[in-house]
Design a protein around this motif. Sequence first.
Motif, PDB file in Angstrom:
ATOM      1  N   TYR A 226      29.065  12.483 -81.818  1.00  0.00           N
ATOM      2  CA  TYR A 226      29.503  11.448 -80.884  1.00  0.00           C
ATOM      3  C   TYR A 226      29.676  10.147 -81.648  1.00  0.00           C
ATOM      4  N   PHE A 227      30.789   9.469 -81.373  1.00  0.00           N
ATOM      5  CA  PHE A 227      31.141   8.281 -82.142  1.00  0.00           C
ATOM      6  C   PHE A 227      31.521   7.159 -81.187  1.00  0.00           C
ATOM      7  N   MET A 228      30.965   5.992 -81.436  1.00  0.00           N
ATOM      8  CA  MET A 228      31.150   4.872 -80.538  1.00  0.00           C
ATOM      9  C   MET A 228      31.489   3.612 -81.313  1.00  0.00           C
ATOM     10  N   TRP A 229      32.186   2.716 -80.659  1.00  0.00           N
ATOM     11  CA  TRP A 229      32.399   1.368 -81.171  1.00  0.00           C
ATOM     12  C   TRP A 229      31.883   0.386 -80.135  1.00  0.00           C
ATOM     13  N   TYR A 230      31.088  -0.555 -80.612  1.00  0.00           N
ATOM     14  CA  TYR A 230      30.560  -1.613 -79.771  1.00  0.00           C
ATOM     15  C   TYR A 230      31.064  -2.956 -80.293  1.00  0.00           C
ATOM     16  N   ARG A 231      31.226  -3.897 -79.372  1.00  0.00           N
ATOM     17  CA  ARG A 231      31.576  -5.268 -79.726  1.00  0.00           C
ATOM     18  C   ARG A 231      30.388  -6.139 -79.335  1.00  0.00           C
ATOM     19  N   GLN A 232      30.010  -7.025 -80.227  1.00  0.00           N
ATOM     20  CA  GLN A 232      28.878  -7.901 -79.950  1.00  0.00           C
ATOM     21  C   GLN A 232      29.257  -9.343 -80.217  1.00  0.00           C
ATOM     22  N   TYR A 233      29.256 -10.140 -79.167  1.00  0.00           N
ATOM     23  CA  TYR A 233      29.457 -11.571 -79.307  1.00  0.00           C
ATOM     24  C   TYR A 233      28.139 -12.211 -79.688  1.00  0.00           C
ATOM     25  N   SER A 234      28.226 -13.395 -80.271  1.00  0.00           N
ATOM     26  CA  SER A 234      27.034 -14.092 -80.725  1.00  0.00           C
ATOM     27  C   SER A 234      26.045 -14.286 -79.573  1.00  0.00           C
ATOM     28  N   ARG A 235      24.817 -13.940 -79.834  1.00  0.00           N
ATOM     29  CA  ARG A 235      23.719 -14.108 -78.881  1.00  0.00           C
ATOM     30  C   ARG A 235      23.863 -13.245 -77.618  1.00  0.00           C
ATOM     31  N   LYS A 236      24.622 -12.161 -77.745  1.00  0.00           N
ATOM     32  CA  LYS A 236      24.772 -11.231 -76.621  1.00  0.00           C
ATOM     33  C   LYS A 236      24.387  -9.830 -77.073  1.00  0.00           C
ATOM     34  N   GLY A 237      24.209  -8.920 -76.104  1.00  0.00           N
ATOM     35  CA  GLY A 237      23.978  -7.530 -76.441  1.00  0.00           C
ATOM     36  C   GLY A 237      25.291  -6.828 -76.764  1.00  0.00           C
ATOM     37  N   PRO A 238      25.239  -5.702 -77.467  1.00  0.00           N
ATOM     38  CA  PRO A 238      26.468  -4.941 -77.777  1.00  0.00           C
ATOM     39  C   PRO A 238      27.122  -4.413 -76.494  1.00  0.00           C
ATOM     40  N   GLU A 239      28.453  -4.451 -76.498  1.00  0.00           N
ATOM     41  CA  GLU A 239      29.246  -3.989 -75.366  1.00  0.00           C
ATOM     42  C   GLU A 239      30.037  -2.770 -75.808  1.00  0.00           C
ATOM     43  N   LEU A 240      29.927  -1.669 -75.071  1.00  0.00           N
ATOM     44  CA  LEU A 240      30.617  -0.441 -75.448  1.00  0.00           C
ATOM     45  C   LEU A 240      32.130  -0.597 -75.283  1.00  0.00           C
ATOM     46  N   LEU A 241      32.862  -0.311 -76.368  1.00  0.00           N
ATOM     47  CA  LEU A 241      34.324  -0.378 -76.338  1.00  0.00           C
ATOM     48  C   LEU A 241      34.960   1.003 -76.227  1.00  0.00           C
ATOM     49  N   MET A 242      34.519   1.891 -77.114  1.00  0.00           N
ATOM     50  CA  MET A 242      35.145   3.206 -77.195  1.00  0.00           C
ATOM     51  C   MET A 242      34.055   4.252 -77.427  1.00  0.00           C
ATOM     52  N   TYR A 243      34.289   5.428 -76.885  1.00  0.00           N
ATOM     53  CA  TYR A 243      33.313   6.520 -76.982  1.00  0.00           C
ATOM     54  C   TYR A 243      34.103   7.815 -77.160  1.00  0.00           C
ATOM     55  N   THR A 244      33.901   8.485 -78.273  1.00  0.00           N
ATOM     56  CA  THR A 244      34.665   9.706 -78.532  1.00  0.00           C
ATOM     57  C   THR A 244      33.731  10.820 -78.955  1.00  0.00           C
ATOM     58  N   TYR A 245      34.179  12.013 -78.696  1.00  0.00           N
ATOM     59  CA  TYR A 245      33.425  13.203 -79.091  1.00  0.00           C
ATOM     60  C   TYR A 245      34.265  13.969 -80.108  1.00  0.00           C
ATOM     61  N   SER A 246      33.673  14.245 -81.267  1.00  0.00           N
ATOM     62  CA  SER A 246      34.285  15.025 -82.337  1.00  0.00           C
ATOM     63  C   SER A 246      35.556  14.355 -82.851  1.00  0.00           C
ATOM     64  N   SER A 247      36.419  15.095 -83.513  1.00  0.00           N
ATOM     65  CA  SER A 247      37.592  14.518 -84.179  1.00  0.00           C
ATOM     66  C   SER A 247      38.712  14.228 -83.201  1.00  0.00           C
ATOM     67  N   GLY A 248      39.615  13.306 -83.620  1.00  0.00           N
ATOM     68  CA  GLY A 248      40.776  13.006 -82.797  1.00  0.00           C
ATOM     69  C   GLY A 248      40.939  11.531 -82.564  1.00  0.00           C
ATOM     70  N   ASN A 249      41.910  11.207 -81.744  1.00  0.00           N
ATOM     71  CA  ASN A 249      42.217   9.816 -81.399  1.00  0.00           C
ATOM     72  C   ASN A 249      41.938   9.570 -79.936  1.00  0.00           C
ATOM     73  N   LYS A 250      41.601   8.316 -79.646  1.00  0.00           N
ATOM     74  CA  LYS A 250      41.449   7.900 -78.256  1.00  0.00           C
ATOM     75  C   LYS A 250      41.973   6.478 -78.122  1.00  0.00           C
ATOM     76  N   GLU A 251      42.786   6.249 -77.112  1.00  0.00           N
ATOM     77  CA  GLU A 251      43.403   4.938 -76.937  1.00  0.00           C
ATOM     78  C   GLU A 251      42.970   4.331 -75.608  1.00  0.00           C
ATOM     79  N   ASP A 252      42.707   3.015 -75.651  1.00  0.00           N
ATOM     80  CA  ASP A 252      42.365   2.303 -74.433  1.00  0.00           C
ATOM     81  C   ASP A 252      42.920   0.890 -74.555  1.00  0.00           C
TER      82      ASP A 252
END
Lengths: 115, 114
Positions: free
Chosen positions: B32-58
């Motif tokens: 499982y692979f995820m990307w989070y975005r974190q602004y200064s002084r904030k908690g991480p925000e989930l951007l993308m969540y993928t399972y196994s290989s491939g592409n995902k667009e949002d």
Amino acid sequence: KAGVTQTPRYLIKTRGQQVTLSCSPISGHRSVSWYQQTPGQGLQFLFEYFSETQRNKGNFPGRFSGRQFSNSRSEMNVSTLELGDSALYLCASSDRRGAMNTEAFFGQGTRLTVV
Amino acid sequence: QKEVEQDPGPLSVPEGAIVSLNCTYSNSAFQYFMWYRQYSRKGPELLMYTYSSGNKEDGRFTAQVDKSSKYISLFIRDSQPSDSATYLCAMSLNYGGSQGNLIFGKGTKLSVKP
């Protein structure tokens, strides 16, 4: 739907003291994980709780402990605080679908400063 | 060798540029692979969540996973100043059904200049 709520947001403690941090997960989420974030080490996993049971534990000393209540709220405790414990402590909430956890959503964190 | 490697940057780009953020990892068991975005002084925000290989667009975001190369990427099209943040990759195993243990990269600090 309310997000993950962590209290307090900021905390200053003295070396040797202990501290308790609180996390309320998203309503309906039953899994709570705790992470420590520091500039040097980044985000490191502390432990995960599901249904009031610790399911997974990271590589931290026994001074770090936690628990989860029947309403899924979780607390983590750090005893005998050290200067190196100064960090942002983050709680992540997720649910279960079958045997798998869903995506993890983070709270704003508790900024702990040990002086 | 750390389990997850991510270039800390900082990365500075002009508004409208295409941004490419990358992580490499060593554990082939990650599923499982995820990307989070974190602004200064904030908690991480989930951007993308993928399972196994491939592409995902949002929207303006595309996540790519190449398990054969142990390499994941996040592309941001038409970058905006509001995209300025630290981007964290994260991944997890699939053992016993628990995803509680996310392994994070150290994050790449991105600055998008108007």
